[in-house]
Design an enzyme around this catalytic site. Structure first.
Site, PDB file in Angstrom:
ATOM      1  N   GLY A  41       0.727  -1.599   0.150  1.00 34.28           N
ATOM      2  CA  GLY A  41      -0.028   0.062   0.227  1.00 34.28           C
ATOM      3  C   GLY A  41       0.932   1.316  -0.298  1.00 34.28           C
ATOM      4  CB  CYS A  43       2.871   2.519   5.104  1.00 34.91           C
ATOM      5  SG  CYS A  43       3.760   2.264   5.813  1.00 34.91           S
ATOM      6  CB  ALA A 268       1.384  18.469   3.198  1.00 33.26           C
ATOM      7  CB  VAL A 269      -3.673  20.656   3.319  1.00 30.23           C
ATOM      8  CG1 VAL A 269      -2.885  22.049   3.035  1.00 30.23           C
ATOM      9  CG2 VAL A 269      -4.802  20.007   2.084  1.00 30.23           C
ATOM     10  CG  HIS A 443      24.910   7.524  32.364  1.00 31.15           C
ATOM     11  ND1 HIS A 443      24.942   8.604  32.001  1.00 31.15           N
ATOM     12  CD2 HIS A 443      26.864   7.916  32.674  1.00 31.15           C
ATOM     13  CE1 HIS A 443      26.026   9.449  31.819  1.00 31.15           C
ATOM     14  NE2 HIS A 443      26.631   8.903  31.842  1.00 31.15           N
TER      15      HIS A 443
HETATM   16  P1  NAD Z   1      -2.855  16.965   8.628  1.00 30.87           P
HETATM   17  O1  NAD Z   1      -3.357  16.953   8.358  1.00 30.87           O
HETATM   18  O2  NAD Z   1      -1.063  15.682   9.367  1.00 30.87           O
HETATM   19  O3  NAD Z   1      -1.970  18.310   8.459  1.00 30.87           O
HETATM   20  C1  NAD Z   1      -2.336  18.895   7.507  1.00 30.87           C
HETATM   21  C2  NAD Z   1      -2.064  20.573   8.035  1.00 30.87           C
HETATM   22  O4  NAD Z   1      -2.532  21.172   6.821  1.00 30.87           O
HETATM   23  C3  NAD Z   1      -3.108  20.779   8.701  1.00 30.87           C
HETATM   24  O5  NAD Z   1      -1.987  21.095  10.511  1.00 30.87           O
HETATM   25  C4  NAD Z   1      -3.481  21.536   8.663  1.00 30.87           C
HETATM   26  O6  NAD Z   1      -4.317  23.124   9.929  1.00 30.87           O
HETATM   27  C5  NAD Z   1      -3.176  21.941   7.390  1.00 30.87           C
HETATM   28  N1  NAD Z   1      -4.105  23.381   6.516  1.00 30.87           N
HETATM   29  C6  NAD Z   1      -4.859  22.592   5.703  1.00 30.87           C
HETATM   30  N2  NAD Z   1      -5.689  23.209   5.073  1.00 30.87           N
HETATM   31  C7  NAD Z   1      -4.467  24.122   4.741  1.00 30.87           C
HETATM   32  C8  NAD Z   1      -4.813  24.969   4.088  1.00 30.87           C
HETATM   33  N3  NAD Z   1      -6.113  25.553   3.344  1.00 30.87           N
HETATM   34  N4  NAD Z   1      -3.896  26.020   4.367  1.00 30.87           N
HETATM   35  C9  NAD Z   1      -2.758  26.127   5.133  1.00 30.87           C
HETATM   36  N5  NAD Z   1      -2.533  24.970   5.883  1.00 30.87           N
HETATM   37  C10 NAD Z   1      -3.906  23.823   5.779  1.00 30.87           C
HETATM   38  O7  NAD Z   1      -2.464  15.783   7.374  1.00 30.87           O
HETATM   39  P2  NAD Z   1      -0.704  14.864   6.482  1.00 30.87           P
HETATM   40  O8  NAD Z   1       0.436  15.767   7.276  1.00 30.87           O
HETATM   41  O9  NAD Z   1      -0.668  15.867   5.188  1.00 30.87           O
HETATM   42  O10 NAD Z   1      -1.039  14.512   6.333  1.00 30.87           O
HETATM   43  C11 NAD Z   1      -1.547  13.694   5.930  1.00 30.87           C
HETATM   44  C12 NAD Z   1      -2.199  12.102   6.780  1.00 30.87           C
HETATM   45  O11 NAD Z   1      -0.764  10.990   7.200  1.00 30.87           O
HETATM   46  C13 NAD Z   1      -2.240  12.009   8.646  1.00 30.87           C
HETATM   47  O12 NAD Z   1      -3.055  12.281   9.417  1.00 30.87           O
HETATM   48  C14 NAD Z   1      -0.598  12.261   9.065  1.00 30.87           C
HETATM   49  O13 NAD Z   1      -0.717  11.429  10.978  1.00 30.87           O
HETATM   50  C15 NAD Z   1      -0.197  11.161   8.724  1.00 30.87           C
HETATM   51  N6  NAD Z   1       1.241  10.481   9.063  1.00 30.87           N
HETATM   52  C16 NAD Z   1       2.228  10.484   9.326  1.00 30.87           C
HETATM   53  C17 NAD Z   1       3.131  10.410   9.138  1.00 30.87           C
HETATM   54  C18 NAD Z   1       4.371   9.949  10.453  1.00 30.87           C
HETATM   55  O14 NAD Z   1       3.482   9.499  11.450  1.00 30.87           O
HETATM   56  N7  NAD Z   1       5.576  10.827   9.892  1.00 30.87           N
HETATM   57  C19 NAD Z   1       3.731  11.047   8.254  1.00 30.87           C
HETATM   58  C20 NAD Z   1       2.729  11.067   6.923  1.00 30.87           C
HETATM   59  C21 NAD Z   1       1.651  11.618   7.270  1.00 30.87           C
END
Ligand code: NAD
Length: 464
Positions: A41, A43, A268-269, A443
């Site tokens: 998938g 991931c 990345a929204v 440690h």
């Molecule tokens: P997210 O929902 O974590 O973050 C999206 C961000 O975009 C939020 O902070 C939001 O406030 C902002 N946003 C939304 N609309 C906006 C706009 N119009 N203008 C500016 N900012 C705006 O989503 P993501 O980072 O895209 O990740 C998607 C999913 O995948 C999430 O659930 C995340 O937890 C998961 N993910 C996790 C990891 C990890 O665990 N390391 C890595 C990548 C993704």
């Protein structure tokens, strides 16, 4: 052609689906798993794993940039981003092949194609060689999610890219605007920033990684800014259109309209569940705002149909999906699985410095009306961190003052994503602050910050 019969048909082989399939097979059930992309998938192929490979490259580039600090003189060096992407693809391929191996080992039938529910025990698969029908006593849906965009903005994976596209593009842009400062936004900002791309991060909410503790967001924003990235929070993105440098992003910040230019925009929204065309409506599988509704055993509103992972919402995280996959498999096999504890899912972001947390932020713990104790320990006071040259960050423990119950832990710093599990286990075992402080921490280790922050919550920190 007659339908093939299995005990369980799993639709989707991301972390939720492949783990569910393997657990079903372990429990003696015959399993078919349908996949319309590549096993593993998003991931393994386009998300968690390839980005971790890219972030490792960014880390190495970062160390080269600091070589003098360690008394290492390097001659002329270059960092080839195309090779970083190629390495990341090899890593993803290897992990995806690992899923195929595990399927063979567990005698799971991998069926390439797109699955659609035809009845509560029938899935039709349309693949390259036509359609076939699979019948099952139970079905597990695990079709995941896909990147969202903003209204009116099309992700073309050339100029406006998503995380899915970014992991495949071998060239860095002349400049990049990242919209959204969640995990995806911050991880890619880190990668592109390390390769010298001028990066601007735009976040609608008042801080980066807004689901994390406020102090964590503040430190991360400071570190990214110090590295030369532009971090703008509280910004509303209005429009993305063709522009001089490639794209123009129109924003509203503090009531004023502004236009920003960049060659590329990374969207990345957030992510939306992938349920279109699955046939959920026709069977009456209940969902809310696109997310499939499930009970504690991951069964949907239709008996015998289960759903796990991103398509069910809550935290869209691979490890949560895997835990749900196990619960669904065990329920189907007639066991009584312990439901997923959604309050004890670690949250991890793998940028530099890493961020990891579990439980309540300090602000949320305060609004619960209890009296809390907070202990912090900075990595500047941790011997191992100083020896490593990784002193940015801290570990913070939030506890119930009266009972010592650990309500939340927030780490920003090197290897934060490894350290969080001490507290994940601790909270599962209902450990209190006292139990953590009576656990000897080796440690010198970064994990001593866990001990010291816990001591600090009790007013007994030794090394600060
Ligand atoms: P997210 O929902 O974590 O973050 C999206 C961000 O975009 C939020 O902070 C939001 O406030 C902002 N946003 C939304 N609309 C906006 C706009 N119009 N203008 C500016 N900012 C705006 O989503 P993501 O980072 O895209 O990740 C998607 C999913 O995948 C999430 O659930 C995340 O937890 C998961 N993910 C996790 C990891 C990890 O665990 N390391 C890595 C990548 C993704």
């Amino acid at each position: 052609m007659a339908a093939q019969r299995f005990d369980v048909v799993v639709v989707g082989t991301g972390p939720g689906g492949y783990v569910a399939a393997i657990r079903c097979a372990q429990l003696g059930l015959s399993v078919a798993a349908i996949e319309d992309d590549r096993p593993g998938g998003v991931c393994l192929n386009w998300g968690c794993i390839p980005t971790k490979a890219l972030l490792r490259n960014a880390e190495i580039v970062g160390l080269f940039q600091r070589a003098e600090e360690f008394g290492v003189t390097v001659g002329k060096w270059t960092a080839d981003y195309a090779q970083a992407v190629q390495r990341s693809r090899r890593v993803a391929d290897r992990m995806a092949k690992g899923v195929e191996f595990l399927f063979r080992k567990n005698k799971i039938t991998l069926v390439p194609g797109t699955g659609t529910l035809k009845a509560r025990n029938v899935v039709e698969v349309k693949g390259k060689d036509g359609a076939q029908t699979l019948e099952a006593k139970a079905i597990i849906l695990a079709t995941g999610s896909e990147p969202r965009s903003l209204p009116g903005v099309t992700i073309d994976e050339k100029q406006v890219i998503s995380s899915n596209g970014a992991v495949r593009i071998e060239a860095t842009p002349a400049s990049l605007i990242v919209i959204g400062a969640g995990a995806v936004g911050m991880e890619f900002a880190d990668v592109y920033g390390a390769y010298g791309v001028p990066v601007t991060v735009l976040e609608a909410l008042p801080r980066v990684l807004p689901i994390e503790d406020e102090e964590v967001s503040a430190l991360l924003a400071r570190v990214f800014s110090r590295r030369g990235m532009t971090i703008r929070t509280g910004v509303r993105v209005q429009k993305v259109s063709p522009g001089k440098a490639g794209l123009t992003v129109e924003i509203e910040a503090e009531g004023k309209a502004e236009r920003l230019e960049a060659e590329q925009v990374l969207m990345a929204v957030g992510r939306a569940s992938r349920t279109k065309g699955l046939g959920l409506e026709a069977l009456g599988v209940a969902s809310e705002r696109g997310l499939v509704t499930v009970g504690p055993t991951m069964e949907t509103s239709v008996k015998g149909i289960f759903a796990v992972g991103d398509m069910t919402g809550r935290q869209m995280l691979a490890h949560k999906a895997m835990a749900e996959g196990v619960v669904a498999a065990e329920a189907i096999a007639g066991r009584s699985p312990r439901p997923v504890d959604y309050d004890n899912v670690p949250s991890c972001t793998y940028c530099r410095p890493q961020v990891a947390s579990i439980g309540l932020s300090e602000a949320k713990a305060r609004t619960n009306g209890r009296e809390i104790a907070v202990g912090r320990f900075p990595f500047t006071a941790n011997g191992k961190a100083v020896a490593l040259g990784e002193t940015e960050g801290f570990l913070k423990v939030v506890a119930d003052k009266r009972t010592g119950e650990i309500l939340g832990v927030h780490i920003v710093g090197s290897e934060a994503t490894e350290m969080i599990h001490e507290f994940a286990v601790g909270r599962t075992l209902e450990a209190t602050l006292e139990e953590i402080i009576h656990t000897i921490h080796a440690h010198p280790t970064l994990s001593e910050a866990a001990l010291e922050a816990t001591l600090a919550a009790l007013g007994q920190a030794i090394h600060i």
